[in-house]
Design an enzyme around this catalytic site. Structure first.
Site, short mmCIF file in Angstrom:
data_model
loop_
_atom_site.label_atom_id
_atom_site.label_comp_id
_atom_site.label_asym_id
_atom_site.label_seq_id
_atom_site.Cartn_x
_atom_site.Cartn_y
_atom_site.Cartn_z
CG ASN A 228 16.05 -59.37 138.73
OD1 ASN A 228 16.68 -58.32 138.80
ND2 ASN A 228 16.45 -60.47 139.36
CG HIS B 81 20.41 -63.72 138.95
ND1 HIS B 81 20.62 -63.09 140.15
CD2 HIS B 81 21.00 -64.93 139.02
CE1 HIS B 81 21.32 -63.90 140.92
NE2 HIS B 81 21.57 -65.02 140.26
CB SER C 18 18.54 -65.72 133.94
OG SER C 18 19.33 -66.89 133.97
CG ASP D 186 17.93 -63.77 142.23
OD1 ASP D 186 17.63 -62.65 141.77
OD2 ASP D 186 18.86 -63.93 143.04
C1 GRF Z 1 24.15 -57.19 137.61
O1 GRF Z 1 25.09 -58.22 137.59
C2 GRF Z 1 22.75 -57.74 137.60
O2 GRF Z 1 22.63 -58.94 136.90
C3 GRF Z 1 22.49 -57.97 139.06
O3 GRF Z 1 23.11 -56.88 139.71
C4 GRF Z 1 24.19 -56.42 138.92
C5 GRF Z 1 24.01 -54.94 138.73
O4 GRF Z 1 25.10 -54.37 138.07
N1 GRF Z 1 21.09 -58.11 139.34
P1 GRF Z 1 25.03 -52.87 137.56
O5 GRF Z 1 24.69 -52.01 138.77
O6 GRF Z 1 23.97 -52.78 136.50
O7 GRF Z 1 26.39 -52.53 137.03
#
Ligand code: GRF
Length: 190
Positions: free
Chosen positions: A111, A113, A140, A149
């Protein structure tokens, strides 16, 4: 025919800028994936349009179509098996996966984040870091376990918050860093 890379499933529910960055990296052979699919739970999400444009296989699975989460996940797992998926990259997928799912793909779900985990978990990490007036935040990439997370870190990079930052300016820098870091993190674990 010999396999030249992994089969990658990207799970996303929204905008899909990370999806687009990963597809770019795959097409430029910066990430060695022979095949990519998108798994999405929101038919109206912009990521679906991006995937169609990029001619990526889209698996749409709506939670409302299933009475139980197990059945919803079983439908996803069936497709993952069909496409012989090696690695799952969550990229803005707004659902927790069940312990059974995580166990089945142990160490093969990652994932991204937008914070320096363990700080600022949850859906508003960028806003929360700005509000907390911390000097640094970041991005991260981690393995997924049964907590939100949470899980072993693969890569983490810092970003300095400057006094003139707004949510918009900070978001832009964080997203640009995400788009660079996610392909790097995948290469690191391959
Ligand atoms: C990103 O900030 C990611 O880190 C988080 O959700 C957001 C997704 O953005 N998990 P996108 O849809 O890839 O533009």
């Amino acid at each position: 025919m010999s396999k030249t890379g992994i089969n990658l499933a990207i799970f996303a529910s929204g905008n899909g800028s990370n999806f687009a960055a990963l597809i770019r990296a795959v097409r430029q052979r910066k990430v060695k994936a022979s095949f990519v699919i998108l798994v999405c739970d929101q038919p109206e999400a912009f990521v679906v349009e991006r995937a169609k444009k990029a001619k990526v296989v889209v698996i749409l699975v709506k939670r409302e179509d299933f009475a139980r989460r197990e059945d919803f996940e079983a439908a996803i797992i069936q497709r993952l098996k069909y496409y012989k998926i090696d690695l799952i990259a969550l990229a803005g997928f707004m659902r927790m996966l069940s312990p059974g799912f995580v166990k089945l793909y142990r160490n093969r779900i990652i994932n991204i984040h937008p914070s320096l985990l363990p700080a600022f978990k949850g859906a508003h990490a960028i806003r929360d870091a700005l509000a907390a007036k911390v000097d640094f935040t970041g991005v991260s990439v981690h393995f997924v376990d049964n907590q939100m997370d949470h899980g072993a870190l693969i890569l983490q990079k810092k970003i300095k918050i400057i006094s003139t930052d707004t949510l918009d300016s900070l978001e832009k820098r964080i997203h640009a860093l995400e788009h660079k870091l996610y392909p790097e993190a995948i290469n690191k674990i391959l």
